[in-house]
Design a protein around this motif. Structure first.
Motif, PDB file in Angstrom:
ATOM      1  N   ALA A 228       0.921  -1.186  -0.079  1.00  0.00           N
ATOM      2  CA  ALA A 228      -0.067  -0.081   0.140  1.00  0.00           C
ATOM      3  C   ALA A 228       0.688   1.017   0.318  1.00  0.00           C
ATOM      4  O   ALA A 228       2.096   1.381   0.069  1.00  0.00           O
ATOM      5  CB  ALA A 228      -0.973   0.297   1.076  1.00  0.00           C
ATOM      6  N   GLY A 229       0.156   2.195  -0.421  1.00  0.00           N
ATOM      7  CA  GLY A 229       1.577   3.548  -0.999  1.00  0.00           C
ATOM      8  C   GLY A 229       0.351   4.887  -1.111  1.00  0.00           C
ATOM      9  O   GLY A 229      -0.574   5.073  -1.241  1.00  0.00           O
ATOM     10  N   VAL A 230       1.373   5.833  -1.547  1.00  0.00           N
ATOM     11  CA  VAL A 230       0.332   6.940  -1.815  1.00  0.00           C
ATOM     12  C   VAL A 230       1.115   7.869  -3.048  1.00  0.00           C
ATOM     13  O   VAL A 230       2.542   7.665  -3.053  1.00  0.00           O
ATOM     14  CB  VAL A 230       0.030   8.173  -0.171  1.00  0.00           C
ATOM     15  N   GLY A 231       0.387   8.378  -4.150  1.00  0.00           N
ATOM     16  CA  GLY A 231       0.921   8.516  -5.265  1.00  0.00           C
ATOM     17  C   GLY A 231       0.634   9.460  -5.725  1.00  0.00           C
ATOM     18  O   GLY A 231      -1.257  10.679  -5.666  1.00  0.00           O
ATOM     19  N   TYR A 232       0.819  10.453  -6.721  1.00  0.00           N
ATOM     20  CA  TYR A 232       0.358  11.702  -7.621  1.00  0.00           C
ATOM     21  C   TYR A 232       0.268  11.514  -8.647  1.00  0.00           C
ATOM     22  O   TYR A 232       1.723  11.078  -9.181  1.00  0.00           O
ATOM     23  CB  TYR A 232       0.989  13.341  -6.860  1.00  0.00           C
ATOM     24  N   SER A 233      -0.413  11.884  -9.857  1.00  0.00           N
ATOM     25  CA  SER A 233      -0.646  11.790 -11.229  1.00  0.00           C
ATOM     26  C   SER A 233       0.003  13.024 -12.019  1.00  0.00           C
ATOM     27  O   SER A 233      -0.947  14.297 -11.683  1.00  0.00           O
ATOM     28  CB  SER A 233      -1.592  11.097 -11.790  1.00  0.00           C
ATOM     29  N   PHE A 234       0.399  12.623 -12.977  1.00  0.00           N
ATOM     30  CA  PHE A 234       0.293  13.966 -13.739  1.00  0.00           C
ATOM     31  C   PHE A 234      -0.147  13.144 -15.315  1.00  0.00           C
ATOM     32  O   PHE A 234      -0.520  12.313 -15.374  1.00  0.00           O
ATOM     33  CB  PHE A 234       2.028  13.956 -13.996  1.00  0.00           C
ATOM     34  N   SER A 235      -0.255  14.088 -16.445  1.00  0.00           N
ATOM     35  CA  SER A 235      -0.469  14.306 -17.244  1.00  0.00           C
ATOM     36  C   SER A 235       0.826  13.135 -18.367  1.00  0.00           C
ATOM     37  O   SER A 235      -0.456  12.123 -19.581  1.00  0.00           O
ATOM     38  CB  SER A 235       0.401  15.479 -18.415  1.00  0.00           C
ATOM     39  N   TRP A 236       1.645  12.777 -17.476  1.00  0.00           N
ATOM     40  CA  TRP A 236       2.696  12.092 -18.728  1.00  0.00           C
ATOM     41  C   TRP A 236       3.200  10.346 -17.734  1.00  0.00           C
ATOM     42  O   TRP A 236       3.732   9.736 -17.976  1.00  0.00           O
ATOM     43  CB  TRP A 236       4.044  11.561 -18.671  1.00  0.00           C
ATOM     44  N   GLY A 237       2.211  10.298 -16.132  1.00  0.00           N
ATOM     45  CA  GLY A 237       2.152   9.573 -15.790  1.00  0.00           C
ATOM     46  C   GLY A 237       2.306   9.807 -13.862  1.00  0.00           C
ATOM     47  O   GLY A 237       1.719  10.604 -13.491  1.00  0.00           O
ATOM     48  N   ASP A 238       2.855   8.758 -12.630  1.00  0.00           N
ATOM     49  CA  ASP A 238       2.587   9.355 -11.842  1.00  0.00           C
ATOM     50  C   ASP A 238       3.539   9.097 -10.947  1.00  0.00           C
ATOM     51  O   ASP A 238       4.723   7.788 -11.986  1.00  0.00           O
ATOM     52  CB  ASP A 238       1.741   7.536 -10.816  1.00  0.00           C
ATOM     53  N   VAL A 239       4.003   9.958 -10.126  1.00  0.00           N
ATOM     54  CA  VAL A 239       5.030   9.462  -8.531  1.00  0.00           C
ATOM     55  C   VAL A 239       4.657   8.891  -7.065  1.00  0.00           C
ATOM     56  O   VAL A 239       3.637   9.497  -7.053  1.00  0.00           O
ATOM     57  CB  VAL A 239       5.821  11.118  -8.411  1.00  0.00           C
TER      58      VAL A 239
END
Length: 272
Positions: A228-239
């Motif tokens: 499990a984790g947390v992420g942030y989406s951009f137009s080109w992908g995810d961090v």
């Protein structure tokens, strides 16, 4: 030889961020192929127990303990890369992790012989070298695809290949083993796995929580993992960043009778 491996070792399997790289396809492009590539770093603590098979005439069976690995000083080579492809509701994933550590300080705790005798040597220069490969492949079917939630069921395999080299040195003679010597053992495990994974999106869908669970068996009596984790989406992908636990259980007689890996992972997923 019995071995106990409490250590920090960014091994293998592992399929850390391959488990979280994708978002569900929209209705407009549901029939188009979509791809993602995820380089990442996973830094788990490792604990385990196991056996080294002594060669004929090699004497007793040492029980070994390995201390924490210094990543910067001991890591000689590392490769961690995940990829996936989507088409409609089907999702295909692959992940490879390879690491190679040089000599790591360890200690022989005791030595037992065929008659059950046990002696406790004093170590002066005992080290262990470790390298490992984990490869995982899965096929998933998307069962829930909503604006803020996606969920899939999956099946596939997990492969583990570990090699451990032990060099021991004692400061006095020992009846069951020479004063110094070397053992090398390898282990290969193929396991079939099934599980579920998904992600929950917050608000406008930029922030999300990925999650995964699987269980399997084969060469292992049991293997399972939670993620499990947390992420942030951009137009080109995810961090994203996450925490993952991977565990293997085997019957007695193998190099690793039990092994667990738990630690943080960070990565960047590129979609195209």
């Amino acid at each position: 030889m019995h071995a106990s491996f409490p250590s920090q070792w960014p091994l293998i399997a592992a399929a850390a961020l391959a488990l979280i790289a994708s978002a569900p396809a929209s209705a407009a492009d549901a029939d188009d192929w979509q791809f993602a590539l995820t380089p990442y770093l996973w830094l788990p603590n490792i604990e385990g127990t196991g056996n080294f098979d002594t060669p004929p005439g090699g004497g007793g069976e040492p029980e070994v303990e390995i201390g924490p690995v210094d990543y910067l000083e001991k890591l000689e080579l590392v490769l961690m890369l995940a990829g996936e492809a989507h088409k409609g509701k089907w999702i295909f994933r692959a992940d490879v992790v390879y690491v190679d550590f040089g000599d790591q300080h360890s200690s022989v705790r005791n030595v037992s012989g065929p008659g059950g005798a046990v002696e406790f040597p004093v170590n002066t220069g005992t080290t262990t070298s470790l390298d490992g490969l984990e490869w995982q492949g899965t096929v998933g079917l998307l069962t829930i695809s909503q604006p803020n939630l996606s969920l899939e069921v999956l099946g596939g395999f997990r492969y583990l290949d570990v090699t451990a080299d032990l060099d021991w040195q004692f400061d006095g003679p020992l009846n069951l083993l020479p004063q110094s010597g070397r053992f090398s053992e390898s282990l290969e495990l193929w396991d079939v796995i099934v599980g579920t994974r998904g992600r929950f999106m917050f608000g406008n869908g930029k922030w999300f929580v990925p999650f995964h669970v699987d269980v399997g068996t084969g060469d292992s009596d049991l293997t399972w993992q939670l993620f499990a984790g947390v992420g942030y989406s951009f137009s080109w992908g995810d961090v994203l960043g996450a925490y993952r636990h991977l565990e293997y259980d085997q019957s007695e007689g193998g190099l690793l009778q039990g092994m667990s890996l738990s630690g943080p992972a960070i990565g960047v997923s590129f979609r195209f």
